[in-house]
Design an enzyme around this catalytic site. Structure first.
Site, mmCIF file in Angstrom:
data_model
loop_
_atom_site.group_PDB
_atom_site.id
_atom_site.type_symbol
_atom_site.label_atom_id
_atom_site.label_comp_id
_atom_site.label_asym_id
_atom_site.label_seq_id
_atom_site.Cartn_x
_atom_site.Cartn_y
_atom_site.Cartn_z
ATOM 1 N N THR A 218 25.228 23.153 -4.954
ATOM 2 C CA THR A 218 26.048 22.009 -4.574
ATOM 3 C C THR A 218 27.510 22.407 -4.384
ATOM 4 O OG1 THR A 218 26.966 19.961 -5.500
ATOM 5 C CG2 THR A 218 26.151 21.545 -7.074
ATOM 6 N N ASP A 219 28.241 21.598 -3.609
ATOM 7 C CA ASP A 219 29.687 21.845 -3.463
ATOM 8 C C ASP A 219 30.444 21.515 -4.758
ATOM 9 O OD1 ASP A 219 29.436 19.072 -3.364
ATOM 10 O OD2 ASP A 219 30.559 18.806 -1.499
ATOM 11 N N GLU A 220 29.774 20.798 -5.688
ATOM 12 C CA GLU A 220 30.484 20.354 -6.899
ATOM 13 C C GLU A 220 30.897 21.522 -7.792
ATOM 14 O OE1 GLU A 220 28.931 16.761 -8.664
ATOM 15 O OE2 GLU A 220 27.976 16.166 -6.791
ATOM 16 N N TYR B 225 26.888 18.590 -15.141
ATOM 17 C CA TYR B 225 25.998 18.888 -14.008
ATOM 18 C C TYR B 225 26.519 20.087 -13.216
ATOM 19 C CZ TYR B 225 24.270 18.598 -9.176
ATOM 20 O OH TYR B 225 23.759 18.914 -7.937
ATOM 21 N N LYS C 145 24.961 23.897 -12.678
ATOM 22 C CA LYS C 145 24.620 24.454 -11.362
ATOM 23 C C LYS C 145 25.406 25.746 -11.120
ATOM 24 C CE LYS C 145 22.328 23.102 -8.476
ATOM 25 N NZ LYS C 145 20.882 23.313 -8.174
HETATM 26 P P1 NAD Z 1 16.355 15.069 -7.320
HETATM 27 O O1 NAD Z 1 16.866 14.736 -8.690
HETATM 28 O O2 NAD Z 1 16.032 13.972 -6.374
HETATM 29 O O3 NAD Z 1 15.036 15.980 -7.450
HETATM 30 C C1 NAD Z 1 14.924 17.016 -8.370
HETATM 31 C C2 NAD Z 1 13.451 17.388 -8.489
HETATM 32 O O4 NAD Z 1 13.354 18.466 -9.441
HETATM 33 C C3 NAD Z 1 12.570 16.263 -9.003
HETATM 34 O O5 NAD Z 1 11.402 16.166 -8.221
HETATM 35 C C4 NAD Z 1 12.256 16.666 -10.435
HETATM 36 O O6 NAD Z 1 10.993 16.202 -10.890
HETATM 37 C C5 NAD Z 1 12.286 18.184 -10.329
HETATM 38 N N1 NAD Z 1 12.577 18.830 -11.629
HETATM 39 C C6 NAD Z 1 13.567 18.495 -12.507
HETATM 40 N N2 NAD Z 1 13.495 19.302 -13.586
HETATM 41 C C7 NAD Z 1 12.470 20.169 -13.377
HETATM 42 C C8 NAD Z 1 11.901 21.229 -14.120
HETATM 43 N N3 NAD Z 1 12.401 21.573 -15.330
HETATM 44 N N4 NAD Z 1 10.860 21.909 -13.610
HETATM 45 C C9 NAD Z 1 10.335 21.565 -12.391
HETATM 46 N N5 NAD Z 1 10.815 20.546 -11.656
HETATM 47 C C10 NAD Z 1 11.866 19.864 -12.127
HETATM 48 O O7 NAD Z 1 17.443 16.067 -6.708
HETATM 49 P P2 NAD Z 1 17.919 16.256 -5.207
HETATM 50 O O8 NAD Z 1 19.022 15.321 -4.932
HETATM 51 O O9 NAD Z 1 16.747 16.298 -4.317
HETATM 52 O O10 NAD Z 1 18.552 17.715 -5.310
HETATM 53 C C11 NAD Z 1 17.756 18.881 -5.078
HETATM 54 C C12 NAD Z 1 18.623 20.112 -5.235
HETATM 55 O O11 NAD Z 1 19.702 20.063 -4.311
HETATM 56 C C13 NAD Z 1 19.253 20.247 -6.617
HETATM 57 O O12 NAD Z 1 19.233 21.592 -6.970
HETATM 58 C C14 NAD Z 1 20.677 19.747 -6.423
HETATM 59 O O13 NAD Z 1 21.560 20.364 -7.327
HETATM 60 C C15 NAD Z 1 20.938 20.187 -4.995
HETATM 61 N N6 NAD Z 1 21.915 19.363 -4.244
HETATM 62 C C16 NAD Z 1 21.782 18.002 -4.186
HETATM 63 C C17 NAD Z 1 22.696 17.254 -3.431
HETATM 64 C C18 NAD Z 1 22.570 15.758 -3.298
HETATM 65 O O14 NAD Z 1 23.455 15.118 -2.712
HETATM 66 N N7 NAD Z 1 21.511 15.129 -3.764
HETATM 67 C C19 NAD Z 1 23.738 17.903 -2.753
HETATM 68 C C20 NAD Z 1 23.832 19.312 -2.840
HETATM 69 C C21 NAD Z 1 22.910 20.023 -3.578
HETATM 70 P P1 TYD Z 2 26.880 9.956 -6.663
HETATM 71 O O1 TYD Z 2 25.960 9.373 -5.642
HETATM 72 O O2 TYD Z 2 26.547 9.816 -8.108
HETATM 73 O O3 TYD Z 2 27.112 11.483 -6.257
HETATM 74 P P2 TYD Z 2 28.183 12.564 -6.864
HETATM 75 O O4 TYD Z 2 28.756 12.052 -8.118
HETATM 76 O O5 TYD Z 2 27.291 13.741 -7.093
HETATM 77 O O6 TYD Z 2 29.193 12.768 -5.780
HETATM 78 O O7 TYD Z 2 28.312 9.297 -6.457
HETATM 79 C C1 TYD Z 2 29.013 9.332 -5.203
HETATM 80 C C2 TYD Z 2 30.376 8.724 -5.417
HETATM 81 O O8 TYD Z 2 30.221 7.329 -5.717
HETATM 82 C C3 TYD Z 2 31.125 9.318 -6.611
HETATM 83 O O9 TYD Z 2 32.521 9.393 -6.295
HETATM 84 C C4 TYD Z 2 30.896 8.315 -7.724
HETATM 85 C C5 TYD Z 2 30.788 6.994 -6.984
HETATM 86 N N1 TYD Z 2 29.877 6.002 -7.622
HETATM 87 C C6 TYD Z 2 30.341 4.721 -7.917
HETATM 88 O O10 TYD Z 2 31.521 4.365 -7.664
HETATM 89 N N2 TYD Z 2 29.478 3.844 -8.514
HETATM 90 C C7 TYD Z 2 28.200 4.180 -8.830
HETATM 91 O O11 TYD Z 2 27.463 3.356 -9.397
HETATM 92 C C8 TYD Z 2 27.732 5.496 -8.492
HETATM 93 C C9 TYD Z 2 26.324 5.926 -8.801
HETATM 94 C C10 TYD Z 2 28.617 6.377 -7.892
#
Ligand code: NAD
Ligand code: TYD
Length: 377
Positions: free
Chosen positions: A135-137, A183, A187
């Site tokens: 992630t970019d975070e 988080y 990561k």
């Molecule tokens: P998500 O939470 O929707 O899905 C995560 C999946 O991992 C789930 O299906 C969960 O059951 C599985 N999981 C969790 N713990 C596990 C374990 N111990 N063993 C096996 N499986 C396990 O997450 P997402 O949003 O789809 O993100 C997927 C990846 O992309 C993550 O690595 C996250 O850090 C990265 N990412 C997400 C975003 C975003 O905006 N959602 C952005 C950049 C990177």
């Molecule tokens: P989120 O979807 O949790 O992603 P991330 O924290 O990984 O960027 O949140 C996106 C943005 O929205 C973040 O600045 C936090 C804000 N946010 C709210 O203001 N209210 C909410 O209930 C949630 C879930 C997020």
């Protein structure tokens, strides 16, 4: 070419889009989806491809090292796309241990299992790849700056052509890590282990760092699906602080396409940032979301504005994320396919058309749908 590819976290939001793309685009590959099915994993996300002959699902925990070793050998895995993670910042603030266990120890268990299996083969690491999705975070937070006193957002050419930005700095692949939440700290640690396995053991690896994703099948704890669901149920929309934080949004299918391209054409040991130069202040995005839901459900503009509720800010809330993805665009020719307004329209329509999915995940009913752990060949 025949390949056996392990995709971890394939029952989650992004993982399910990656699994669907690989299963349908590459019938010659065996795709093994390994997922623990936590609250965030849901096999209903993959109903349309679950009977494909090149698809196997395994319920397993990536932190179970012994099991990861067996699966690597049993399935003769030659490529890994590692998405499994605990992914929600607010949960990490409440329960950091679970994040360290999965995102750090789980990633390490998977790396070590891959290392032992690949090093045992006559060809060694040849033709193998450990692709880690991050992630970019991990880069921390950027400032919102107003050059020459201009009110943000302003048009900039700072990164790739003209686009709207809230500051003059962007995350590039060489930006130092500075995670602020449990988080992002977990990561970042996982990313460091992946690079250490390359540098120490020669494991062929790639890391990508992507901005915020949105689209179908996202668990309604994240901003966009949570707010769509709350508007539909006339519940308050909890905006942290003053809603001024900025996020850089990418449609999930564009991320999946980038992963496909990088898995096949990316350079070993490189990092690629993935993002669509699409920055939005939270409150502006929320207003677009409300307008779209109201219009598509037959209400007048402004009908749901009164649901906006400002609440105490998230602790350590990063101000701005903004990805510079020029390396990926120039080296591999990737580009986002959707404009944000189109992506939001598509996303809202999907949640409106799939309210059963939403009701199911908010009730937690799916959690016991599949109770078998992996037992072997
Ligand atoms: P998500 O939470 O929707 O899905 C995560 C999946 O991992 C789930 O299906 C969960 O059951 C599985 N999981 C969790 N713990 C596990 C374990 N111990 N063993 C096996 N499986 C396990 O997450 P997402 O949003 O789809 O993100 C997927 C990846 O992309 C993550 O690595 C996250 O850090 C990265 N990412 C997400 C975003 C975003 O905006 N959602 C952005 C950049 C990177
Ligand atoms: P989120 O979807 O949790 O992603 P991330 O924290 O990984 O960027 O949140 C996106 C943005 O929205 C973040 O600045 C936090 C804000 N946010 C709210 O203001 N209210 C909410 O209930 C949630 C879930 C997020």
């Amino acid at each position: 070419m025949k390949r056996n590819i392990l995709i971890t976290g394939g029952a989650g939001f992004i993982g399910s889009h990656v699994v669907r793309l690989f299963v349908s685009k590459y019938p010659e590959y065996n795709i093994v989806n390994l997922d623990k099915l936590t609250y965030a994993g849901n096999l209903a996300n993959l109903k349309d491809i679950e009977n494909s002959p090149n698809y196997t699902f395994i319920k397993a925990d990536i932190a179970d090292f012994g099991l990861m070793r067996r699966i690597m050998t049993d399935k003769k895995i030659d490529g890994i796309i590692h998405l499994a993670a605990e992914s929600h910042v607010d949960r990490s603030i409440k329960d950091p241990f679970t994040f360290a266990r999965t995102n750090v120890m789980g990633t390490l268990a998977l790396l070590q299992a891959a290392r032992e299996y690949w090093e045992s083969l006559p060809e060694g690491y040849n033709g193998k790849l450990f692709y880690h999705i991050s992630t970019d975070e991990v880069y921390g937070a950027l400032d919102i700056t107003h050059p020459d006193g201009t009110q943000a957002p302003f048009t900039t050419k700072a990164s790739a052509g003209d686009h709207m930005a809230f500051g003059t700095e962007f995350f590039v692949e060489t930006t130092s890590y500075s995670p602020h939440s449990p988080y992002s700290a977990s990561k970042a640690s996982g990313d460091h282990f992946v690079r250490a396995y390359h540098d120490t053991y020669g494991m062929p690896s790639i890391v990508t760092n992507c901005s915020n994703n949105y689209g179908p099948y996202q668990f309604p704890e994240k901003l966009i699906p949570l707010f769509i669901n709350n508007i539909l149920h006339r519940k308050p929309l909890p905006v942290y602080g003053r809603g001024e934080n900025v996020r850089d949004w990418l449609y999930v299918e564009d991320h999946a396409r980038a992963i496909d391209l990088i898995f096949h054409k990316g350079t070993i040991a490189e990092t690629y940032n993935i993002g669509g130069f699409n920055e939005w202040k939270n409150i502006d995005l929320i207003k677009i979301l409300i307008k779209t839901v109201d219009r598509l459900t037959g209400y007048n503009e402004g009908h749901s504005d009164n649901l906006i509720t400002y609440i105490t800010d998230r602790p350590g809330h990063d101000m701005r994320y903004a990805i510079d993805s020029r390396k990926l665009q120039h080296e591999l020719g990737w580009e986002p396919s959707l404009q944000f307004e189109e992506g939001i329209e598509r996303t809202v329509k999907w949640y409106l058309d799939n309210q059963d999915w939403m009701d199911n995940v908010t009730s937690g009913e799916y959690e016991h749908y599949y109770d078998n752990m992996y037992r072997g060949r």
